[in-house]
Design a protein around this motif. Structure first.
Motif, PDB file in Angstrom:
ATOM      1  N   UNK A   1     -35.429  15.771  15.356  1.00  0.00           N
ATOM      2  CA  UNK A   1     -34.623  15.795  15.943  1.00  0.00           C
ATOM      3  C   UNK A   1     -33.042  15.941  15.715  1.00  0.00           C
ATOM      4  N   UNK A   2     -32.553  14.616  15.263  1.00  0.00           N
ATOM      5  CA  UNK A   2     -31.492  14.572  14.606  1.00  0.00           C
ATOM      6  C   UNK A   2     -30.990  13.311  15.197  1.00  0.00           C
ATOM      7  N   UNK A   3     -30.141  12.162  14.439  1.00  0.00           N
ATOM      8  CA  UNK A   3     -30.006  10.434  15.284  1.00  0.00           C
ATOM      9  C   UNK A   3     -29.415  10.824  16.745  1.00  0.00           C
ATOM     10  N   UNK A   4     -29.095   9.774  17.352  1.00  0.00           N
ATOM     11  CA  UNK A   4     -28.912   9.381  18.439  1.00  0.00           C
ATOM     12  C   UNK A   4     -28.539   7.974  18.643  1.00  0.00           C
ATOM     13  N   UNK A   5     -26.928   7.506  18.913  1.00  0.00           N
ATOM     14  CA  UNK A   5     -26.615   6.604  19.038  1.00  0.00           C
ATOM     15  C   UNK A   5     -26.725   6.547  20.793  1.00  0.00           C
ATOM     16  N   UNK A   6     -27.102   5.231  20.657  1.00  0.00           N
ATOM     17  CA  UNK A   6     -27.411   4.228  21.707  1.00  0.00           C
ATOM     18  C   UNK A   6     -26.995   2.463  21.693  1.00  0.00           C
ATOM     19  N   UNK A   7     -26.764   2.664  22.948  1.00  0.00           N
ATOM     20  CA  UNK A   7     -26.755   1.013  23.239  1.00  0.00           C
ATOM     21  C   UNK A   7     -27.015   0.923  24.693  1.00  0.00           C
ATOM     22  N   UNK A   8     -28.026   0.235  24.389  1.00  0.00           N
ATOM     23  CA  UNK A   8     -29.213  -0.424  25.575  1.00  0.00           C
ATOM     24  C   UNK A   8     -28.469  -1.558  26.592  1.00  0.00           C
ATOM     25  N   UNK A   9     -28.798  -1.208  27.480  1.00  0.00           N
ATOM     26  CA  UNK A   9     -28.583  -2.571  28.425  1.00  0.00           C
ATOM     27  C   UNK A   9     -29.615  -2.491  29.429  1.00  0.00           C
ATOM     28  N   UNK A  10     -30.497  -3.382  29.468  1.00  0.00           N
ATOM     29  CA  UNK A  10     -31.285  -3.542  30.410  1.00  0.00           C
ATOM     30  C   UNK A  10     -32.361  -1.871  30.115  1.00  0.00           C
ATOM     31  N   UNK A  11     -32.668  -1.124  31.621  1.00  0.00           N
ATOM     32  CA  UNK A  11     -33.062  -0.275  32.358  1.00  0.00           C
ATOM     33  C   UNK A  11     -31.550   0.827  31.903  1.00  0.00           C
ATOM     34  N   UNK A  12     -30.421   0.738  31.143  1.00  0.00           N
ATOM     35  CA  UNK A  12     -29.478   1.868  30.883  1.00  0.00           C
ATOM     36  C   UNK A  12     -29.646   2.025  29.627  1.00  0.00           C
ATOM     37  N   UNK A  13     -29.208   3.003  29.713  1.00  0.00           N
ATOM     38  CA  UNK A  13     -29.124   3.465  28.099  1.00  0.00           C
ATOM     39  C   UNK A  13     -28.214   4.710  27.830  1.00  0.00           C
ATOM     40  N   UNK A  14     -26.892   4.107  27.430  1.00  0.00           N
ATOM     41  CA  UNK A  14     -25.622   4.433  26.973  1.00  0.00           C
ATOM     42  C   UNK A  14     -25.254   5.176  25.382  1.00  0.00           C
ATOM     43  N   UNK A  15     -25.719   6.147  26.031  1.00  0.00           N
ATOM     44  CA  UNK A  15     -25.154   7.475  25.189  1.00  0.00           C
ATOM     45  C   UNK A  15     -24.047   7.801  24.184  1.00  0.00           C
ATOM     46  N   UNK A  16     -24.124   7.279  23.164  1.00  0.00           N
ATOM     47  CA  UNK A  16     -22.940   7.524  22.474  1.00  0.00           C
ATOM     48  C   UNK A  16     -22.566   8.595  21.592  1.00  0.00           C
TER      49      UNK A  16
END
Length: 129
Positions: free
Chosen positions: A65-80
């Motif tokens: 599906x193409x790449x997804x860039x994220x920053x994971x912080x415990x149970x929160x996934x910040x979508x870059x």
């Protein structure tokens, strides 16, 4: 840091724990359903068509599906990068059954900066919606 490939199940339901996908305030609004011209599918229509074709394939080949860039912080996934695809897939999961985003599979989209979007997404989990 490195590239890590995940299935949709691993992306949305890692270890069957609650996950919140955070849409940062610098992200544009959700526009994937907008057509650029009458002769072309919207991004949502294109994705759904490709998913249907892939699901009917007998080869059981993986569908990227193409790449997804994220920053994971415990149970929160910040979508870059990838919030349009993530939002579309979240809505698709809801269309397939509310239980795909609530209960044991408790996932949220946090559009804090966009009040109306946040309200709408929270209503999706309401049984009376």
């Amino acid at each position: 840091m490195g590239t890590e490939f995940k299935t949709l199940r691993e992306f949305f339901y890692p270890y069957n724990t609650k996950k919140t996908f955070v849409i940062p305030n610098y992200q544009r609004g959700y526009k994937w359903s907008v057509k650029t011209n009458d002769n072309e599918d919207s991004s949502v229509e294109y994705l759904l068509e490709k998913l249907i074709i892939a699901s009917k394939s007998e080869s059981r080949q993986q569908f990227f599906l193409q790449g997804v860039t994220v920053v994971e912080n415990d149970d929160r996934i910040i979508l870059i990068d990838g919030q349009q695809r993530t939002t579309t897939l979240y809505l698709l999961l809801w269309c397939l059954g509310r239980e795909n985003i609530s209960g044991d599979k408790n996932i949220d989209l946090d559009y804090s900066i966009r009040t109306k979007s946040k309200e709408y997404l929270s209503k999706l989990k309401d049984k009376n919606f």
